[in-house]
Enzyme design. Structure first.
Site, short mmCIF file in Angstrom:
data_model
loop_
_atom_site.label_atom_id
_atom_site.label_comp_id
_atom_site.label_asym_id
_atom_site.label_seq_id
_atom_site.Cartn_x
_atom_site.Cartn_y
_atom_site.Cartn_z
CE1 TYR A 159 -3.98 2.16 0.67
CE2 TYR A 159 -2.59 3.23 2.31
CZ TYR A 159 -3.75 3.21 1.54
OH TYR A 159 -4.66 4.25 1.65
CE LYS A 163 -3.49 5.02 -1.57
NZ LYS A 163 -4.58 5.58 -2.38
N1 LIG Z 1 -9.81 6.13 4.89
C1 LIG Z 1 -8.59 6.58 5.14
O1 LIG Z 1 -8.18 6.75 6.30
C2 LIG Z 1 -7.65 6.91 4.02
C3 LIG Z 1 -6.42 7.50 4.37
C4 LIG Z 1 -5.54 7.81 3.35
C5 LIG Z 1 -5.86 7.57 2.04
N2 LIG Z 1 -7.06 6.99 1.73
C6 LIG Z 1 -7.33 6.75 0.31
O2 LIG Z 1 -8.52 7.42 -0.05
C7 LIG Z 1 -9.19 6.70 -1.08
C8 LIG Z 1 -10.63 6.40 -0.65
O3 LIG Z 1 -10.57 5.67 0.56
P1 LIG Z 1 -11.86 5.28 1.41
O4 LIG Z 1 -11.42 5.23 2.81
O5 LIG Z 1 -13.02 6.11 1.02
O6 LIG Z 1 -12.05 3.78 0.89
P2 LIG Z 1 -13.34 2.82 0.91
O7 LIG Z 1 -14.27 3.27 1.96
O8 LIG Z 1 -12.79 1.45 0.94
O9 LIG Z 1 -13.99 3.12 -0.53
C9 LIG Z 1 -13.28 2.76 -1.68
C10 LIG Z 1 -14.04 3.20 -2.91
O10 LIG Z 1 -13.31 2.75 -4.06
C11 LIG Z 1 -14.12 1.86 -4.82
N3 LIG Z 1 -13.24 0.84 -5.40
C12 LIG Z 1 -12.57 -0.15 -4.78
N4 LIG Z 1 -11.86 -0.88 -5.65
C13 LIG Z 1 -12.09 -0.34 -6.86
C14 LIG Z 1 -11.66 -0.65 -8.17
N5 LIG Z 1 -10.85 -1.67 -8.40
N6 LIG Z 1 -12.12 0.10 -9.20
C15 LIG Z 1 -12.96 1.15 -8.99
N7 LIG Z 1 -13.40 1.48 -7.76
C16 LIG Z 1 -12.98 0.75 -6.71
C17 LIG Z 1 -15.15 1.32 -3.82
O11 LIG Z 1 -16.33 0.89 -4.43
P3 LIG Z 1 -16.61 -0.67 -4.76
O12 LIG Z 1 -16.36 -1.42 -3.52
O13 LIG Z 1 -17.99 -0.71 -5.26
O14 LIG Z 1 -15.63 -0.99 -5.86
C18 LIG Z 1 -15.41 2.58 -3.00
O15 LIG Z 1 -16.25 3.46 -3.71
C19 LIG Z 1 -8.34 5.43 -1.32
O16 LIG Z 1 -7.47 5.64 -2.40
C20 LIG Z 1 -7.56 5.30 -0.03
O17 LIG Z 1 -6.35 4.61 -0.22
C21 LIG Z 1 -7.96 6.66 2.69
#
Ligand SMILES: NC(=O)c1ccc[n+]([C@@H]2O[C@H](COP(=O)([O-])OP(=O)(O)OC[C@H]3O[C@@H](n4cnc5c(N)ncnc54)[C@H](OP(=O)(O)O)[C@@H]3O)[C@@H](O)[C@H]2O)c1
Length: 255
Positions: A159, A163
């Protein structure tokens, strides 16, 4: 003229908040996710309730055909792409020590998080280049990376590498596209309360309590969405290739 924004992973979590905010800012929004439109009805209804015009494209960011279809369907429906938010991302399914990490997990995470971002950006940039400049800008691309682009977590190395790759591709595309009026930014969220972090809620509750984050609370998806909204407006017309930390000050080194 109404702008059109593609938000990958816009069905829930941070991506949904971004899609909602850009919709409230006046954009048509195109959401890509792997699950069906019906599965995300509750969130999509919120867009409808707020009068936001959206298109839902089911597919995987990690798949080249899906990426092509995403751009084609967007242009078919709205005629242009003005904003791309590369938000979709996955964590490893198993948090394994660096010495136990499998090649399969590395490939899966890199394919979706980094390769998907790299080649969707390439396809969208080519589309944006066919479109006219509007004032001083032709388009905006925002990449959602993570504090993990620079912070080591030895139980999810793939991961972190994925990133860090997004940081470099932000730099590369910002450099390549600046002369064409397409500006590229990166947002590094810290810990944001979503499905992705639900399994480690207690761990992060503890870190917040211990004072690890200067702004001592969980981040909300809307905190990230507001930063995206700022980059997509017209306030940063002499700025490209930059990142902003939306992490409660977690990036500050302290003594
Ligand atoms: N939450 C945190 O603390 C955090 C911190 C730093 C960075 N981030 C980054 O922010 C972004 C969003 O995170 P989140 O926390 O909102 O994640 P999440 O709750 O797991 O949501 C992920 C989203 O991406 C979609 N997705 C997953 N795999 C996919 C694929 N192969 N193709 C297209 N869509 C896909 C999911 O929908 P489906 O399941 O329907 O595919 C969902 O809409 C990510 O890149 C994550 O790495 C998050």
């Amino acid at each position: 003229m109404k702008k059109t924004a593609i938000v990958t992973g816009g069905s829930r979590g941070i991506g949904f908040a971004i899609a909602h905010q850009l919709g409230l800012d006046g954009c048509n929004v195109v959401i890509m996710a792997t699950s069906s439109e019906a599965k995300n009805k509750e969130n999509l209804d919120k867009l409808k309730d707020d009068g936001i015009d959206y298109l839902y494209v089911q597919g995987s960011l990690g798949d080249s055909k899906s990426r092509e279809e995403l751009v084609n369907k967007t242009v078919d429906k709205y005629g242009a792409v003005h904003i791309l938010v590369n938000n979709a991302g996955v964590a490893p399914t198993v948090r394994a020590d660096l010495l136990e990490m499998s090649e399969e997990s590395f490939d899966r995470v890199m394919d979706i998080n980094t390769k998907g971002n790299m080649f969707l950006t390439q396809a969208v940039a080519k589309q944006m280049l066919k479109q006219p400049m509007e004032g001083k800008k032709r388009g905006t691309i925002v990449n959602i990376s993570s504090c993990s682009a620079v912070v080591s977590s030895i139980n999810r190395g793939e991961y972190c590498v994925s990133k860090a790759g997004i940081s470099m591709l932000t730099t590369l595309y910002a450099d390549r596209l600046a002369g064409d009026g397409i500006f590229v930014y990166e947002i590094r969220p810290g810990v944001i309360a979503t499905d992705m972090t639900s399994g480690v809620h207690e761990k992060y509750d503890g870190l917040i309590e211990q004072g690890e984050f200067p702004i001592a609370r969980w981040g909300a998806s809307e905190d990230v969405a507001n930063a995206v909204s700022a980059f997509c407006g017209d306030k940063f017309l002499y700025t490209t290739g930059n990142h902003i930390d939306v992490d409660g000050g977690f990036h500050i080194r302290r003594l």
